[in-house]
Design an enzyme around this catalytic site. Structure first.
Site, PDB file in Angstrom:
ATOM      1  N   GLU A   1      27.753  27.701  36.841  1.00 21.78           N
ATOM      2  CA  GLU A   1      28.198  27.997  35.474  1.00 21.78           C
ATOM      3  C   GLU A   1      29.703  28.284  35.458  1.00 21.78           C
ATOM      4  O   GLU A   1      30.414  27.821  34.566  1.00 21.78           O
ATOM      5  CB  GLU A   1      27.424  29.194  34.920  1.00 21.78           C
ATOM      6  CG  GLU A   1      25.931  28.918  34.662  1.00 21.78           C
ATOM      7  CD  GLU A   1      25.084  28.782  35.925  1.00 21.78           C
ATOM      8  OE1 GLU A   1      25.445  29.412  36.952  1.00 21.78           O
ATOM      9  OE2 GLU A   1      24.090  28.042  35.916  1.00 21.78           O
TER      10      GLU A   1
ATOM     11  N   SER B   1      33.248  40.177  46.904  1.00 22.17           N
ATOM     12  CA  SER B   1      32.243  40.499  45.882  1.00 22.17           C
ATOM     13  C   SER B   1      31.757  41.935  45.998  1.00 22.17           C
ATOM     14  O   SER B   1      31.729  42.510  47.086  1.00 22.17           O
ATOM     15  CB  SER B   1      31.044  39.575  46.015  1.00 22.17           C
ATOM     16  OG  SER B   1      31.446  38.241  45.957  1.00 22.17           O
TER      17      SER B   1
ATOM     18  N   GLN C   1      34.776  37.755  54.524  1.00 30.28           N
ATOM     19  CA  GLN C   1      35.461  37.881  53.241  1.00 30.28           C
ATOM     20  C   GLN C   1      34.835  39.027  52.459  1.00 30.28           C
ATOM     21  O   GLN C   1      33.678  38.938  52.052  1.00 30.28           O
ATOM     22  CB  GLN C   1      35.294  36.544  52.492  1.00 30.28           C
ATOM     23  CG  GLN C   1      35.842  36.523  51.099  1.00 30.28           C
ATOM     24  CD  GLN C   1      35.202  35.415  50.273  1.00 30.28           C
ATOM     25  OE1 GLN C   1      34.330  34.691  50.736  1.00 30.28           O
ATOM     26  NE2 GLN C   1      35.629  35.281  49.027  1.00 30.28           N
TER      27      GLN C   1
ATOM     28  N   GLU D   1      39.199  27.564  49.661  1.00 26.61           N
ATOM     29  CA  GLU D   1      37.817  27.645  50.090  1.00 26.61           C
ATOM     30  C   GLU D   1      37.193  26.252  50.280  1.00 26.61           C
ATOM     31  O   GLU D   1      36.180  26.118  50.933  1.00 26.61           O
ATOM     32  CB  GLU D   1      37.023  28.456  49.061  1.00 26.61           C
ATOM     33  CG  GLU D   1      35.695  28.969  49.574  1.00 26.61           C
ATOM     34  CD  GLU D   1      35.128  30.088  48.697  1.00 26.61           C
ATOM     35  OE1 GLU D   1      35.824  30.552  47.777  1.00 26.61           O
ATOM     36  OE2 GLU D   1      33.989  30.476  48.945  1.00 26.61           O
TER      37      GLU D   1
HETATM   38  C1  LIG Z   1      24.811  32.732  50.360  1.00 25.93           C
HETATM   39  C2  LIG Z   1      25.932  33.503  49.744  1.00 25.93           C
HETATM   40  C3  LIG Z   1      27.038  33.844  50.484  1.00 25.93           C
HETATM   41  C4  LIG Z   1      28.072  34.593  49.934  1.00 25.93           C
HETATM   42  N1  LIG Z   1      29.123  34.952  50.727  1.00 25.93           N
HETATM   43  C5  LIG Z   1      30.089  35.772  50.220  1.00 25.93           C
HETATM   44  C6  LIG Z   1      31.145  36.258  51.063  1.00 25.93           C
HETATM   45  O1  LIG Z   1      31.216  35.939  52.244  1.00 25.93           O
HETATM   46  N2  LIG Z   1      32.045  37.116  50.549  1.00 25.93           N
HETATM   47  C7  LIG Z   1      32.003  37.513  49.247  1.00 25.93           C
HETATM   48  O2  LIG Z   1      32.860  38.283  48.840  1.00 25.93           O
HETATM   49  N3  LIG Z   1      31.024  37.055  48.408  1.00 25.93           N
HETATM   50  C8  LIG Z   1      30.059  36.207  48.875  1.00 25.93           C
HETATM   51  N4  LIG Z   1      29.045  35.767  48.044  1.00 25.93           N
HETATM   52  C9  LIG Z   1      28.973  36.252  46.669  1.00 25.93           C
HETATM   53  C10 LIG Z   1      29.222  35.199  45.593  1.00 25.93           C
HETATM   54  O3  LIG Z   1      30.567  34.919  45.511  1.00 25.93           O
HETATM   55  C11 LIG Z   1      28.641  35.774  44.284  1.00 25.93           C
HETATM   56  O4  LIG Z   1      27.249  35.878  44.443  1.00 25.93           O
HETATM   57  C12 LIG Z   1      28.935  34.853  43.129  1.00 25.93           C
HETATM   58  O5  LIG Z   1      30.275  34.866  42.827  1.00 25.93           O
HETATM   59  C13 LIG Z   1      28.133  35.259  41.880  1.00 25.93           C
HETATM   60  O6  LIG Z   1      28.295  36.615  41.597  1.00 25.93           O
HETATM   61  P1  LIG Z   1      27.034  37.546  41.338  1.00 25.93           P
HETATM   62  O7  LIG Z   1      26.097  37.389  42.441  1.00 25.93           O
HETATM   63  O8  LIG Z   1      27.537  38.913  41.039  1.00 25.93           O
HETATM   64  O9  LIG Z   1      26.341  36.946  40.043  1.00 25.93           O
HETATM   65  P2  LIG Z   1      26.798  37.214  38.542  1.00 25.93           P
HETATM   66  O10 LIG Z   1      28.256  37.080  38.438  1.00 25.93           O
HETATM   67  O11 LIG Z   1      26.148  38.436  38.078  1.00 25.93           O
HETATM   68  O12 LIG Z   1      26.138  35.972  37.828  1.00 25.93           O
HETATM   69  C14 LIG Z   1      24.814  35.979  37.341  1.00 25.93           C
HETATM   70  C15 LIG Z   1      24.630  34.747  36.494  1.00 25.93           C
HETATM   71  O13 LIG Z   1      25.503  34.811  35.374  1.00 25.93           O
HETATM   72  C16 LIG Z   1      26.280  33.642  35.290  1.00 25.93           C
HETATM   73  N5  LIG Z   1      27.603  33.950  34.737  1.00 25.93           N
HETATM   74  C17 LIG Z   1      28.443  34.944  35.097  1.00 25.93           C
HETATM   75  N6  LIG Z   1      29.567  34.872  34.367  1.00 25.93           N
HETATM   76  C18 LIG Z   1      29.439  33.806  33.547  1.00 25.93           C
HETATM   77  C19 LIG Z   1      30.267  33.205  32.550  1.00 25.93           C
HETATM   78  N7  LIG Z   1      31.487  33.690  32.277  1.00 25.93           N
HETATM   79  N8  LIG Z   1      29.811  32.117  31.903  1.00 25.93           N
HETATM   80  C20 LIG Z   1      28.588  31.618  32.189  1.00 25.93           C
HETATM   81  N9  LIG Z   1      27.757  32.142  33.108  1.00 25.93           N
HETATM   82  C21 LIG Z   1      28.182  33.219  33.775  1.00 25.93           C
HETATM   83  C22 LIG Z   1      26.372  33.150  36.724  1.00 25.93           C
HETATM   84  O14 LIG Z   1      26.652  31.784  36.776  1.00 25.93           O
HETATM   85  C23 LIG Z   1      24.984  33.471  37.242  1.00 25.93           C
HETATM   86  O15 LIG Z   1      24.088  32.462  36.873  1.00 25.93           O
HETATM   87  C24 LIG Z   1      28.006  34.993  48.571  1.00 25.93           C
HETATM   88  C25 LIG Z   1      26.890  34.634  47.811  1.00 25.93           C
HETATM   89  C26 LIG Z   1      25.852  33.903  48.369  1.00 25.93           C
HETATM   90  C27 LIG Z   1      24.676  33.541  47.510  1.00 25.93           C
END
Ligand SMILES: Cc1cc2nc3c(=O)[nH]c(=O)nc-3n(C[C@H](O)[C@H](O)[C@H](O)COP(=O)(O)OP(=O)(O)OC[C@H]3O[C@@H](n4cnc5c(N)ncnc54)[C@H](O)[C@@H]3O)c2cc1C
Lengths: 409, 376
Positions: free
Chosen positions: A376, A133, A130, A248
């Site tokens: 969150e 991100s 996928q 999902e």
């Molecule tokens: C093990 C693992 C596997 C993954 N596999 C995939 C994959 O196969 N394909 C893919 O595309 N992605 C994948 N991901 C990515 C995953 O979807 C993102 O890490 C996730 O959506 C969070 O985005 P970010 O890492 O940019 O964190 P951010 O969005 O930067 O978040 C940082 C913090 O801010 C908080 N936050 C953000 N917005 C808000 C809000 N509006 N209100 C309150 N709090 C908020 C979050 O909860 C978090 O605590 C994977 C992630 C992990 C850890």
């Protein structure tokens, strides 16, 4: 109200259980497939399992037979997964393939594409990843920047994705891109599927805190995708992504351990100062809390089943399963280690109860609270979509993507 | 009342922080994390010895720096913040404390000067595998001045020169000193959740040993030593928790989602405020512990258990939710969140798990209540 199966449900459940007991090992506390090994090592086993399931008629249960499915119902699928959870099966290497790629292909691909890709995916021949991100777009997926520009019958894609599970071994990918930066951010997205061996794709594994590299950075440089591999209309990528993400949830019966049964087993076996841990009132109190959570999630699935059996869409109560389950897992891991006292820190499988399941899980469990919607974000969804609370103020509402503060040069 | 560190102590803190920024950078911590053959940072240890930290609380007459416990608490907090990969907790908080607390004059003369210089590393060998050790469960036994048995895990047991061992002699538990370079000692490194701190299994097969402290009082002395170490370690935990909070707050200010810094979301704001609260509660209990340690009064066991319970909770909480604040980045090897997440759990198990310290805290409160007929 009746928690018993109808005769037809019972018959299907018996059939599933019978097949499973002939093809897999019964799960006992502490027994899991995934033990401190990279996912890659398990792919052959996972493929073999999917193929066996396919031949046994339990792959793609609700899908039509012509795409390799069983032609059954979603209720049967749920029943099967309930039974599968009682057995030791390989980790969900195919979670994205079956949970996201197959449904989105069935909904949006051409007939020929469905014939070509769906059965092969169900059988375990092809694995998907996928590509959603990005470094600047995780929770805020619609903020993604990977650019797709139309060039005749093709699209030219440039950009970077990140955290893509299994991209280093996947054959195919689902991909969402920005095709029009001059409109509001949700409106200018377009969705594709793509062969991971296409020129212009470079995959770089990222090491995770567990020491394994199951996710990756994926760079796309002048990647060419035929327009025929577009899923949904141009500019409809957000809608297609949401369909994907909705799917999902329940795709595998595997529930990451340790769960209630594991901590219950540990508490029964482990001796504390005055006898088995399970005799300690403080331990019992925690066990009781985790039981009602685990059981609650399971029963909520029955409610989902009820909706399915009536041909209705399941209600929003489903969204709490991951939220409750992943934090519970982290807490159970931490408490299990605490029961082992100072030696709880030891990772050596040969020395530790349940082959260091709790220690491994402590290090792996943070991922469950981040991947596929953070804690969150899931709480926001419950607050806004389930409870109807006013939505958060959106700083980017009504503004074209390329006019957003963070996107202006 | 003066519930704060002195100006000199704050200067010591600044000095410690500068030294650790230079000598215990994250890069240095990672060098130990990523190389199985490096049990601890030897250069850092040498530098700490030169500053007198390895013998901080050892009196000058035994070659130590003769600092106060409050001074050492200040240093410990900085050590925790930096994740300094050294055996100081085993050597100074435990082995040295056992010698100071229970050693004979000869034993002090024999070991303290070298411990002070950092030439000798001490460790404390109590646990014997999975589960809480109890006076009944200890199997290591001493016969004719020789100890036999297996201790696991022993923090720094792979690099230590001297072990303080809890064992059974003549049916009663006592503490013993074992020179680990002597015969009958074998050691095997053990992998733990925090590879920046090395651990071992120590196996004794009729290893020569000598009793330390009152015979038959081994359990009580061990508990007293653990109380003292718990307060020092609580400062490490508070320092580590503070580092997690600083990292998370920094990230929350700079990371944008939905067109806003994530710190503008109340979900994140409240999360960080809760970490802050946990840290300040732990800090307050640790400060009181520092004072109780210096005063060495009757309140020490209560203060120690309270400091430990609060600090374990604060560090685990800060590490876990600090990581969560980082999203996907938090789950990577490259980001430092996991170093703290590992260390937090390790420290909360190191001197015995949280469950046991909570039990001890309430047990000590009951005792005090009986003695004074009131709980304040
Ligand atoms: C093990 C693992 C596997 C993954 N596999 C995939 C994959 O196969 N394909 C893919 O595309 N992605 C994948 N991901 C990515 C995953 O979807 C993102 O890490 C996730 O959506 C969070 O985005 P970010 O890492 O940019 O964190 P951010 O969005 O930067 O978040 C940082 C913090 O801010 C908080 N936050 C953000 N917005 C808000 C809000 N509006 N209100 C309150 N709090 C908020 C979050 O909860 C978090 O605590 C994977 C992630 C992990 C850890």
């Amino acid at each position: 109200m009746d928690f018993n199966d109808t005769p037809a449900e019972a018959e299907f459940r018996a059939e599933a259980r019978d097949w499973l007991s002939r093809n897999a090992e019964k799960r006992v506390p502490g027994k899991t497939f995934k033990l401190r090994r990279g996912e890659e090592g398990l792919i052959p086993l996972a493929r073999e399992w999917e193929a066996r399931k396919f031949d046994g008629g339990f792959a793609g249960i609700p899908l039509p037979k012509e795409y390799g499915g069983r032609g059954g119902t979603r209720l049967q699928q749920t029943i099967y997964l309930q039974e599968e959870a009682k057995f030791v099966t390989p980790p969900p290497v195919f979670g994205i393939s079956h949970g996201m790629a197959v449904p989105v292909m069935v909904a949006y691909a051409t007939e020929a594409q469905k014939q070509r890709y769906v059965p092969a995916t169900l059988r375990g021949d092809e694995i998907w990843c996928q590509l959603f991100s990005e470094p600047g777009a995780g929770s805020d997926l619609a903020g993604l920047r990977t650019r797709a520009v139309r060039d005749g019958d093709e699209w030219v894609v440039n950009g970077q994705k990140i955290w893509n599970s299994g991209a280093h071994y996947a054959d195919l990918a689902i991909l969402v891109t920005r095709s029009d930066p001059t409109v509001e951010k949700h409106k200018g997205l377009t969705y594709f599927f793509v062969d991971m061996k296409s020129p212009g794709i470079e995959v770089r594994p990222i090491k995770q805190m567990t020491g394994f590299s199951n996710f990756n950075e994926v760079f796309m440089t002048d990647l060419r995708i035929p327009d025929s591999q577009r899923l949904g209309a141009v500019g409809d990528g957000w809608k297609v992504s949401i369909t994907t993400l909705m799917n999902e949830r329940v795709v595998s019966g595997v529930r990451p351990a340790p769960d209630f049964n594991d901590i219950f087993g540990l508490a029964r076996d482990l001796q504390l100062e005055d006898g088995p841990a399970i005799a300690d009132p403080a331990v019992r109190e925690k066990l009781a809390d985790w039981y009602v959570q685990s059981r609650g999630i399971e029963l909520i699935r029955f409610r989902t089943m009820t909706a399915l059996s009536r041909g209705q869409q399941p209600g929003p109560e489903n969204s709490i399963s991951k939220l409750v389950g992943s934090f519970k897992r982290q807490q159970i891991a931490a408490f299990g280690m605490d029961l082992m006292d100072t030696a709880g820190a030891v990772m050596d499988k040969e020395l530790m109860p349940m082959r260091a399941l709790f220690q491994d899980a402590l290090l792996d469990s943070p991922s469950g609270r981040i991947a596929a919607g953070t804690d969150e974000i899931l709480r926001n969804i419950i607050g806004e979509r389930v409870l109807g609370l006013p939505r958060d103020v959106r700083a980017d509402k009504g503004i074209p993507f390329n006019q957003l503060r963070e996107n202006k040069e | 009342m003066n519930f704060d560190f002195s100006d000199e102590q704050n200067m010591l803190r600044d000095q410690a922080r500068r030294f650790l920024d230079d000598h215990a950078s994250r890069k240095a911590v990672r060098a130990v994390l990523e190389d199985d053959t490096i049990p601890y940072d030897r250069d850092l240890w040498k530098g700490m010895a030169e500053l007198g930290w390895t013998g901080a609380t050892i009196p000058e007459e035994y070659g130590g720096a003769g600092l106060s416990y409050e001074d050492l608490c200040v240093i410990a907090e900085e050590l925790g913040r930096s994740l300094a990969p050294t055996p100081i907790s085993s050597s100074l908080y435990l082995a040295t404390e056992a010698l100071l607390h229970a050693g004979s004059e000869d034993q002090k003369q024999a070991w303290l000067p070298r411990l002070a210089m950092g030439e000798v590393i001490g460790c404390f060998a109590l646990a014997e595998g999975v589960g809480a050790p109890t006076p009944k469960s200890i199997k290591a036994a001493v016969k004719d001045g020789q100890v036999s048995g297996s201790k696991i895990p022993v923090a720094d047991g792979d690099v230590a020169d001297l072990a303080v061992v809890l064992a059974r002699g003549d049916g009663a538990l006592s503490l013993y000193l074992v020179d680990l370079s002597g015969k009958g000692v074998s050691r095997e490194p053990v992998e733990t959740i925090d590879p920046t701190r090395s651990h071992a299994r120590l196996t004794f097969d009729r290893a020569p040993c000598e009793p330390i402290g009152k015979q038959g009082k081994g359990w009580e002395i061990a508990e007293a030593v653990l109380d003292r170490a718990a307060i020092l370690m609580a400062f490490e935990q508070v320092g580590g928790a503070q580092a997690c909070l600083d990292m998370a707050a920094e990230h929350a200010k700079n990371r944008y989602a939905f067109g806003r810094p994530i710190g503008s979301f109340q979900a994140i704001k409240h999360k960080l405020a809760d970490i802050y609260i946990a840290i300040e509660l732990a800090r307050a209990n640790a400060y009181y512990g520092a004072w109780a340690l210096t005063a060495n009064g009757a309140d020490l066991p209560v203060a120690a258990a309270a400091a430990r319970v609060a600090a374990s909770e604060a560090f685990n909480h800060a590490a876990r939710e600090g990581l969560q604040t980082h999203g996907g980045m938090g789950f990577t090897w490259e980001f430092d969140c996991h170093l703290f997440y590992r260390r937090a759990k390790l420290l909360s198990l190191a001197l015995g798990g949280e469950r046991r310290w909570k039990d001890r805290l309430v047990g000590q409160l009951e005792k005090r209540n009986l003695a004074t007929a009131e709980v304040d």
